[in-house]
Design an enzyme around this catalytic site. Sequence first.
Site, short mmCIF file in Angstrom:
data_model
loop_
_atom_site.label_atom_id
_atom_site.label_comp_id
_atom_site.label_asym_id
_atom_site.label_seq_id
_atom_site.Cartn_x
_atom_site.Cartn_y
_atom_site.Cartn_z
N PHE A 151 0.81 -1.22 0.00
CA PHE A 151 0.00 0.00 0.00
C PHE A 151 0.85 1.27 0.00
O PHE A 151 0.37 2.33 -0.41
CB PHE A 151 -0.94 0.01 1.23
CG PHE A 151 -0.27 0.48 2.49
CD1 PHE A 151 -0.16 1.84 2.78
CD2 PHE A 151 0.30 -0.42 3.39
CE1 PHE A 151 0.48 2.28 3.93
CE2 PHE A 151 0.94 0.02 4.54
CZ PHE A 151 1.04 1.38 4.81
N LYS A 175 -0.97 -7.24 -9.23
CA LYS A 175 -1.96 -7.31 -8.15
C LYS A 175 -1.57 -6.24 -7.12
O LYS A 175 -0.73 -6.46 -6.26
CB LYS A 175 -1.91 -8.72 -7.53
CG LYS A 175 -3.20 -9.19 -6.86
CD LYS A 175 -3.74 -8.31 -5.77
CE LYS A 175 -2.99 -8.41 -4.47
NZ LYS A 175 -3.44 -7.40 -3.46
N GLU A 178 -4.95 -3.71 -2.07
CA GLU A 178 -6.39 -3.47 -2.06
C GLU A 178 -6.76 -2.26 -1.20
O GLU A 178 -7.90 -1.83 -1.17
CB GLU A 178 -7.15 -4.73 -1.59
CG GLU A 178 -6.84 -5.21 -0.17
CD GLU A 178 -5.59 -6.08 -0.05
OE1 GLU A 178 -4.58 -5.82 -0.73
OE2 GLU A 178 -5.62 -7.04 0.76
N SER A 228 5.35 -6.93 3.39
CA SER A 228 5.90 -7.26 4.72
C SER A 228 6.66 -8.59 4.66
O SER A 228 6.41 -9.43 3.80
CB SER A 228 4.75 -7.33 5.73
OG SER A 228 3.84 -8.33 5.33
N CYS A 283 9.52 1.80 3.64
CA CYS A 283 10.45 0.72 4.00
C CYS A 283 11.86 1.26 4.18
O CYS A 283 12.72 0.58 4.71
CB CYS A 283 10.43 -0.37 2.94
SG CYS A 283 11.11 0.19 1.40
N GLU A 385 8.99 -4.09 13.16
CA GLU A 385 8.72 -2.95 12.28
C GLU A 385 7.40 -2.33 12.72
O GLU A 385 6.36 -3.01 12.74
CB GLU A 385 8.61 -3.45 10.83
CG GLU A 385 8.35 -2.34 9.84
CD GLU A 385 8.22 -2.84 8.41
OE1 GLU A 385 7.54 -3.87 8.18
OE2 GLU A 385 8.80 -2.19 7.51
P1 NAD Z 1 1.52 -6.61 3.03
O1 NAD Z 1 2.56 -7.65 3.13
O2 NAD Z 1 0.40 -6.63 4.01
O3 NAD Z 1 0.83 -6.64 1.58
C1 NAD Z 1 1.59 -6.62 0.40
C2 NAD Z 1 0.80 -7.33 -0.69
O4 NAD Z 1 0.60 -8.69 -0.30
C3 NAD Z 1 -0.57 -6.74 -0.95
O5 NAD Z 1 -0.80 -6.72 -2.34
C4 NAD Z 1 -1.51 -7.70 -0.24
O6 NAD Z 1 -2.77 -7.79 -0.86
C5 NAD Z 1 -0.78 -9.02 -0.34
N1 NAD Z 1 -1.07 -9.92 0.80
C6 NAD Z 1 -1.33 -9.55 2.07
N2 NAD Z 1 -1.55 -10.63 2.84
C7 NAD Z 1 -1.42 -11.71 2.03
C8 NAD Z 1 -1.52 -13.12 2.24
N3 NAD Z 1 -1.80 -13.63 3.44
N4 NAD Z 1 -1.32 -13.95 1.21
C9 NAD Z 1 -1.02 -13.45 -0.01
N5 NAD Z 1 -0.93 -12.12 -0.28
C10 NAD Z 1 -1.11 -11.25 0.73
O7 NAD Z 1 2.29 -5.20 3.08
P2 NAD Z 1 1.67 -3.75 3.17
O8 NAD Z 1 1.13 -3.53 4.55
O9 NAD Z 1 0.79 -3.48 2.00
O10 NAD Z 1 2.97 -2.86 2.96
C11 NAD Z 1 3.83 -2.51 4.01
C12 NAD Z 1 5.00 -3.46 4.11
O11 NAD Z 1 5.72 -3.49 2.90
C13 NAD Z 1 6.02 -3.05 5.17
O12 NAD Z 1 6.46 -4.21 5.84
C14 NAD Z 1 7.14 -2.43 4.37
O13 NAD Z 1 8.41 -2.47 4.98
C15 NAD Z 1 7.11 -3.30 3.15
N6 NAD Z 1 7.74 -2.63 2.02
C16 NAD Z 1 8.96 -3.08 1.64
C17 NAD Z 1 9.61 -2.46 0.59
C18 NAD Z 1 10.95 -2.93 0.16
O14 NAD Z 1 11.38 -2.53 -0.90
N7 NAD Z 1 11.64 -3.78 0.90
C19 NAD Z 1 9.01 -1.38 -0.08
C20 NAD Z 1 7.75 -0.97 0.33
C21 NAD Z 1 7.12 -1.60 1.38
#
Ligand code: NAD
Length: 501
Positions: A151, A175, A178, A228, A283, A385
């Site tokens: 997000f 994808k 959401e 994450s 991040c 985090e």
């Molecule tokens: P998230 O892991 O909750 O979601 C990321 C994606 O995974 C979304 O599209 C979501 O729909 C999908 N997803 C969520 N739960 C899932 C599941 N159980 N099974 C399959 N798919 C699933 O992350 P977020 O809250 O949207 O974003 C924040 C996180 O992203 C933080 O941890 C941040 O550090 C990380 N991030 C990392 C970088 C990097 O380059 N390392 C960059 C941006 C964000």
Amino acid sequence: MSQLPTVGHLIDGKIVTTGTRAQDVFNPATGKAEKRVLLASKTTVEEAIASAQAAYPAWRNTPALKRARVMGNLKVLLEQHSDELCALITAEHGKVLSDAAGELQRGIENVEYASYAPELLKGEHSKNVGPAMDSWSEFQPLGVTAGITPFNFPAMVPLWMWPMAVACGNTFILKPSERDPSSTLRIAELALEAGLPPGVLNVVNGDKEAVDTLLTDPRVKAVSFVGSTPIAEYIYTTGCAHGKRVQALGGAKNHAVVMPDADIANAVSALMGAAYGSCGERCMAIPLVVAIGDATADAVVAALTVEIAKMKVGPGTDASSDMGPLVTKPHYEKVKGYVDQGEAEGATLVVDGRGVKVAGHEDGYFLGPCLFDHVEPGMVIYQEEIFGPVLGVMRVKTLQEAMDLIDAHEYGNGTCIFTRDGEAARYFTDNILVGMVGVNVPLPVPVAYHSFGGWKRSLFGDLHAYGPDAVRFYTKRKTITQRWPSAGVREGAVFSFPSSR
Ligand code: NAD
């Protein structure tokens, strides 16, 4: 039935707004649901995969320069639609408009880099590797590829992925998150307008059902993920188990080291933006300061306290706001819970942002900047985090002690050091176990023509995101060795292993 506008999918060049599952998309500054986003079923994702599969042969054989021109067109369209896109980002993510513009600009730079793909795909050639024999390596596309994005950068992170993937001749299924899907979908529409043929880029909104379909369908050859760490690890293990190439970028906990010789005023200015910009939802944010010596720590805490008092928390649409709300109500509760926990664990809460109220936006997810001093390695607020506007200060005696702390942390995304001592900076950059390192640079996010990635549990896979690594990730090397012996020359069988001896 909800009367809210629907955010659908983009499949085979058309917006699809039919489907049975959906969820609300909230404006974090008001706490009101303003849209509904469809959550794709397995069948819908399979339609997108079929579209990408059908578009692949013609797109793969389209001259690289023609593919690259689409990226050039898209860059212009993104610049022309910048205000519209930033408004969409801020309405769903909450970040201030100037921050949305920064994110979009970084995304545009990735589109620009993808337009150099013909140069990057030229391959390697060697003449006369043997008698009348030449050899070359070329970089062929993989086929249908996919990306799953978080997000916190709804415009930029998708643009890390699909422009280079399609410029290399692949087709793509995206994808997005959401929680804030509108800007991502709008950019995909602009890509069609820029000349991308239907099916080359498909966008499916959704949740685990959509993701699992992409991870297990044999037609999908590679998956890029950013999000994450627990989900990144799941994506990596599941995708690899299904024979795919996977890169999965995860979470972070980035430390900034402040040396006693640092220019404290400038370091604190840099830390303010790095800790509280985008409400800490980056991040590459800095949620931890490691000060060398108590005198340094006292000076940093005092200066941060003064600067925090000047910050304005408010809606991202207000040009005078420095920091907007957190993305959702559950995330707000989670971050606030960490502040409660830090107090209970014995860290000193120097600035408490929990009481912040924004007039006219009482239902928004606003949390003011929080500052802890005396954070210790055993505390949960150190280890996990938080992804919110919570900065912790730690006190150590030596640079080596700071480095040992950073190296022992499970995450290794980014770090930085503030100092005027070149020898200390060089020792730090050379030895620290972190993927992206800054010297007097708080957010050392690589530019589009370098690659982005962390170490340890901040990245699963071998290749980093965007830049030169993206060309490698989205292509397979094929090495061809070709010989044209002179006609009529009779050659006997050779049983030894071919060599140039
Ligand atoms: P998230 O892991 O909750 O979601 C990321 C994606 O995974 C979304 O599209 C979501 O729909 C999908 N997803 C969520 N739960 C899932 C599941 N159980 N099974 C399959 N798919 C699933 O992350 P977020 O809250 O949207 O974003 C924040 C996180 O992203 C933080 O941890 C941040 O550090 C990380 N991030 C990392 C970088 C990097 O380059 N390392 C960059 C941006 C964000």
